[in-house]
Design a protein around this motif. Structure first.
Motif, PDB file in Angstrom:
ATOM      1  N   GLY A  75      21.538  19.994   1.743  1.00  0.00           N
ATOM      2  CA  GLY A  75      22.836  19.685   2.322  1.00  0.00           C
ATOM      3  C   GLY A  75      22.825  19.890   3.829  1.00  0.00           C
ATOM      4  O   GLY A  75      21.940  20.546   4.392  1.00  0.00           O
ATOM      5  N   ASN A  76      23.821  19.332   4.486  1.00  0.00           N
ATOM      6  CA  ASN A  76      23.930  19.458   5.942  1.00  0.00           C
ATOM      7  C   ASN A  76      24.599  20.793   6.269  1.00  0.00           C
ATOM      8  O   ASN A  76      25.775  20.863   6.624  1.00  0.00           O
ATOM      9  CB  ASN A  76      24.745  18.291   6.506  1.00  0.00           C
ATOM     10  CG  ASN A  76      24.748  18.277   8.028  1.00  0.00           C
ATOM     11  OD1 ASN A  76      23.883  18.876   8.663  1.00  0.00           O
ATOM     12  ND2 ASN A  76      25.720  17.600   8.603  1.00  0.00           N
ATOM     13  N   THR A  77      23.816  21.879   6.126  1.00  0.00           N
ATOM     14  CA  THR A  77      24.365  23.229   6.248  1.00  0.00           C
ATOM     15  C   THR A  77      23.813  23.944   7.474  1.00  0.00           C
ATOM     16  O   THR A  77      22.795  23.551   8.054  1.00  0.00           O
ATOM     17  CB  THR A  77      24.012  24.064   5.002  1.00  0.00           C
ATOM     18  OG1 THR A  77      22.579  24.179   4.920  1.00  0.00           O
ATOM     19  CG2 THR A  77      24.526  23.386   3.731  1.00  0.00           C
ATOM     20  N   ASP A  78      24.513  25.009   7.869  1.00  0.00           N
ATOM     21  CA  ASP A  78      24.035  25.837   8.983  1.00  0.00           C
ATOM     22  C   ASP A  78      22.687  26.470   8.637  1.00  0.00           C
ATOM     23  O   ASP A  78      21.844  26.665   9.512  1.00  0.00           O
ATOM     24  CB  ASP A  78      25.051  26.938   9.295  1.00  0.00           C
ATOM     25  CG  ASP A  78      26.311  26.380   9.944  1.00  0.00           C
ATOM     26  OD1 ASP A  78      26.245  25.267  10.505  1.00  0.00           O
ATOM     27  OD2 ASP A  78      27.359  27.056   9.866  1.00  0.00           O
ATOM     28  N   ARG A  79      22.524  26.792   7.370  1.00  0.00           N
ATOM     29  CA  ARG A  79      21.267  27.429   6.952  1.00  0.00           C
ATOM     30  C   ARG A  79      20.082  26.488   7.183  1.00  0.00           C
ATOM     31  O   ARG A  79      19.022  26.923   7.610  1.00  0.00           O
ATOM     32  CB  ARG A  79      21.357  27.800   5.473  1.00  0.00           C
ATOM     33  CG  ARG A  79      20.332  28.826   5.034  1.00  0.00           C
ATOM     34  CD  ARG A  79      20.491  29.134   3.553  1.00  0.00           C
ATOM     35  NE  ARG A  79      20.031  30.464   3.223  1.00  0.00           N
ATOM     36  CZ  ARG A  79      20.041  30.950   1.983  1.00  0.00           C
ATOM     37  NH1 ARG A  79      20.499  30.218   0.987  1.00  0.00           N
ATOM     38  NH2 ARG A  79      19.604  32.179   1.745  1.00  0.00           N
ATOM     39  N   ARG A  80      20.267  25.224   6.909  1.00  0.00           N
ATOM     40  CA  ARG A  80      19.191  24.263   7.130  1.00  0.00           C
ATOM     41  C   ARG A  80      18.888  24.118   8.615  1.00  0.00           C
ATOM     42  O   ARG A  80      17.725  24.029   9.013  1.00  0.00           O
ATOM     43  CB  ARG A  80      19.569  22.901   6.526  1.00  0.00           C
ATOM     44  CG  ARG A  80      18.428  21.901   6.531  1.00  0.00           C
ATOM     45  CD  ARG A  80      18.757  20.656   5.737  1.00  0.00           C
ATOM     46  NE  ARG A  80      19.704  19.779   6.438  1.00  0.00           N
ATOM     47  CZ  ARG A  80      20.036  18.572   6.000  1.00  0.00           C
ATOM     48  NH1 ARG A  80      19.545  18.116   4.856  1.00  0.00           N
ATOM     49  NH2 ARG A  80      20.905  17.827   6.677  1.00  0.00           N
ATOM     50  N   ARG A  81      19.918  24.103   9.436  1.00  0.00           N
ATOM     51  CA  ARG A  81      19.708  23.988  10.878  1.00  0.00           C
ATOM     52  C   ARG A  81      19.055  25.251  11.436  1.00  0.00           C
ATOM     53  O   ARG A  81      18.214  25.172  12.341  1.00  0.00           O
ATOM     54  CB  ARG A  81      21.035  23.709  11.575  1.00  0.00           C
ATOM     55  CG  ARG A  81      21.561  22.301  11.316  1.00  0.00           C
ATOM     56  CD  ARG A  81      22.824  22.022  12.122  1.00  0.00           C
ATOM     57  NE  ARG A  81      23.983  22.709  11.572  1.00  0.00           N
ATOM     58  CZ  ARG A  81      24.748  22.219  10.598  1.00  0.00           C
ATOM     59  NH1 ARG A  81      24.470  21.034  10.077  1.00  0.00           N
ATOM     60  NH2 ARG A  81      25.795  22.886  10.153  1.00  0.00           N
ATOM     61  N   THR A  82      19.417  26.414  10.885  1.00  0.00           N
ATOM     62  CA  THR A  82      18.755  27.656  11.297  1.00  0.00           C
ATOM     63  C   THR A  82      17.274  27.622  10.942  1.00  0.00           C
ATOM     64  O   THR A  82      16.424  28.059  11.733  1.00  0.00           O
ATOM     65  CB  THR A  82      19.433  28.867  10.621  1.00  0.00           C
ATOM     66  OG1 THR A  82      20.797  28.924  11.007  1.00  0.00           O
ATOM     67  CG2 THR A  82      18.737  30.164  11.016  1.00  0.00           C
ATOM     68  N   TRP A  83      16.978  27.111   9.766  1.00  0.00           N
ATOM     69  CA  TRP A  83      15.571  26.982   9.345  1.00  0.00           C
ATOM     70  C   TRP A  83      14.788  26.118  10.317  1.00  0.00           C
ATOM     71  O   TRP A  83      13.684  26.468  10.719  1.00  0.00           O
ATOM     72  CB  TRP A  83      15.519  26.403   7.939  1.00  0.00           C
ATOM     73  CG  TRP A  83      14.151  25.947   7.521  1.00  0.00           C
ATOM     74  CD1 TRP A  83      13.066  26.737   7.245  1.00  0.00           C
ATOM     75  CD2 TRP A  83      13.707  24.606   7.360  1.00  0.00           C
ATOM     76  NE1 TRP A  83      11.974  25.959   6.914  1.00  0.00           N
ATOM     77  CE2 TRP A  83      12.350  24.644   6.984  1.00  0.00           C
ATOM     78  CE3 TRP A  83      14.324  23.366   7.507  1.00  0.00           C
ATOM     79  CZ2 TRP A  83      11.600  23.495   6.746  1.00  0.00           C
ATOM     80  CZ3 TRP A  83      13.587  22.213   7.271  1.00  0.00           C
ATOM     81  CH2 TRP A  83      12.238  22.287   6.899  1.00  0.00           C
TER      82      TRP A  83
END
Length: 413
Positions: A75-83
């Motif tokens: 999903g387009n989540t903050d967690r993915r962007r942090t990764w």
């Protein structure tokens, strides 16, 4: 925003002495101690509060945590962007590290080149009266140089290998830095989400392994530098046919796509890749093998074939090639924490009694143990259906959905 330093002014003295640190023995005596001594003294004076007991997460908690990670990666989540940011950060650290290593190796190359030049000059200089010449007019300079340039060639090979890894890290950094849209980042995150889901589906009876992967991802996002210092070497123990090679590839895929290492494919090696034809050559061959596979997951099946004993001696002694290979392996693993993962596999008894018992250093380098039991019929069916679902998986469905769909093709009888 902080004011410019030019705006800072020195105020009037207050006349008040600030004692920010307790100095029971006086200033002079306290300054003579090291910081460690002071901390130890304070700890002795103030009894430590008891640590709260740590509860190991349940299988359901681990599975739930992994499912959440997979969902966040898709999903387009903050967690993915942090990764993504942590992968870029890790690649930056690796690029800087390998740049320094290349500079250091180049210095050694220059030193060896100077030694070779000096040796060549001495070899072809006319001898003093009464001394025999070292060479003749028919002597090939290469025949002279090859006697002293082994280290020079090894260093050149090492520099080339480091340069390749550095270039791969730069490429990966550029790839993740350019992923500024949800679509591009989704394409990068999909392999990791798929790898985690595949591992979760393939190894539901290995909660410790799944928890290790979950904790590693969480730690990587919290502090990529600390996570990169994690000793991720594994011992896989089980009978033939229990899927040790498959598990090694699965671990390699997760660790590589997570961004801890530059590469995401394992390098499968064998005893013959370590052992040379003649005594004294195994150390160099092992060193070149390991250095050439840095930033990869290295997998060695039947690892105890590398740690053999000469049983004809009383008491039995380690064979020379085993000592050389093991010594180089220990040094490599110690010097490249966070830059490599070594997976050794084989029968449980022989791994414990022959491989790990060969050298005490091996026990400290390998900290993750996975015992693999023989498959039951229902487990073989699950693996078959899961593999088949992967082949027929639609681009719009998850792996779990594909497994459920493919399962309907078979009866329960």
């Amino acid at each position: 925003m902080l004011p410019s330093l030019s705006q800072l002014v020195l105020g009037d003295a207050t006349g008040v002495t600030l004692n920010l640190v307790a100095r029971p023995g006086g200033v002079v005596e306290d300054d003579a101690r090291t910081g460690a001594d002071r901390r130890r003294q304070r700890q002795e004076q103030q009894p430590a509060a008891p640590l709260a007991p740590q509860r190991a997460p349940s299988v359901d908690e681990t599975t739930s945590g992994l499912k959440q990670i997979i969902e966040d990666l898709r999903g387009n989540t903050d967690r993915r962007r942090t990764w993504r940011d942590k992968v870029v950060e890790t690649m930056n650290l690796k690029i800087a590290r390998y740049t320094q290593r290349m500079d250091k190796v180049q210095t050694s190359i220059d030193e060896e080149r100077a030694k070779i030049a000096d040796y060549m000059e001495a070899a072809f200089t006319s001898p003093a009266p009464g001394q025999r010449p070292l060479t003749s007019a028919l002597t090939d300079p290469w025949d002279v140089a090859k006697d002293v340039n082994d280290r020079w060639r090894t260093l050149r090979t090492e520099k080339a290998a480091i340069g390749i890894v550095k270039s791969a890290a730069e490429k990966r950094k550029a790839e993740f830095s350019a992923a500024t849209t949800a679509a591009l980042l989704g394409d990068l995150a999909k392999p990791l989400a798929d790898a985690l889901e595949q591992m979760m589906n393939d190894y539901p009876t290995q909660p410790e392994l799944l928890e290790t992967m979950r904790q590693l991802f969480v730690s990587f996002l919290a502090n990529s530098t600390a996570a990169a210092e994690y000793r991720s070497n594994f011992i896989l123990m089980g009978n033939p046919g229990t899927g040790k090679t498959r598990m090694a590839r699965s671990i390699a895929k997760v660790l590589g796509t997570m961004g801890i290492f530059v590469y995401d494919l394992p390098q499968e090696v064998y005893r013959s890749d370590f052992v040379a034809d003649y005594e004294g050559q195994t150390a160099g061959k092992t060193r070149r093998l390991l250095e050439g596979n840095i930033e990869k997951v290295i997998f060695l099946d039947e690892a105890y074939m590398l740690t053999t004993w000469d049983r004809q001696k009383d008491p039995p002694m380690p064979t020379s090639y085993s000592s050389e290979a093991t010594g180089e392996l220990l040094t490599f693993l110690e010097n490249n924490v966070g830059s490599t993962c070594f997976i050794a596999a084989g029968y449980e008894g022989r791994m414990l009694n022959e491989f790990l018992a060969f050298n005490d250093g091996l026990k400290s380098r390998f900290t993750n143990y996975v015992r693999m039991e023989d498959y039951e019929p229902h487990e073989l069916r699950r693996i078959f259906v899961s593999s088949l679902a992967q082949l027929f998986q639609d681009s719009s469905e998850t792996h779990l959905a594909a497994v459920a769909r493919v399962s309907t093709w078979f009866s329960a009888e």
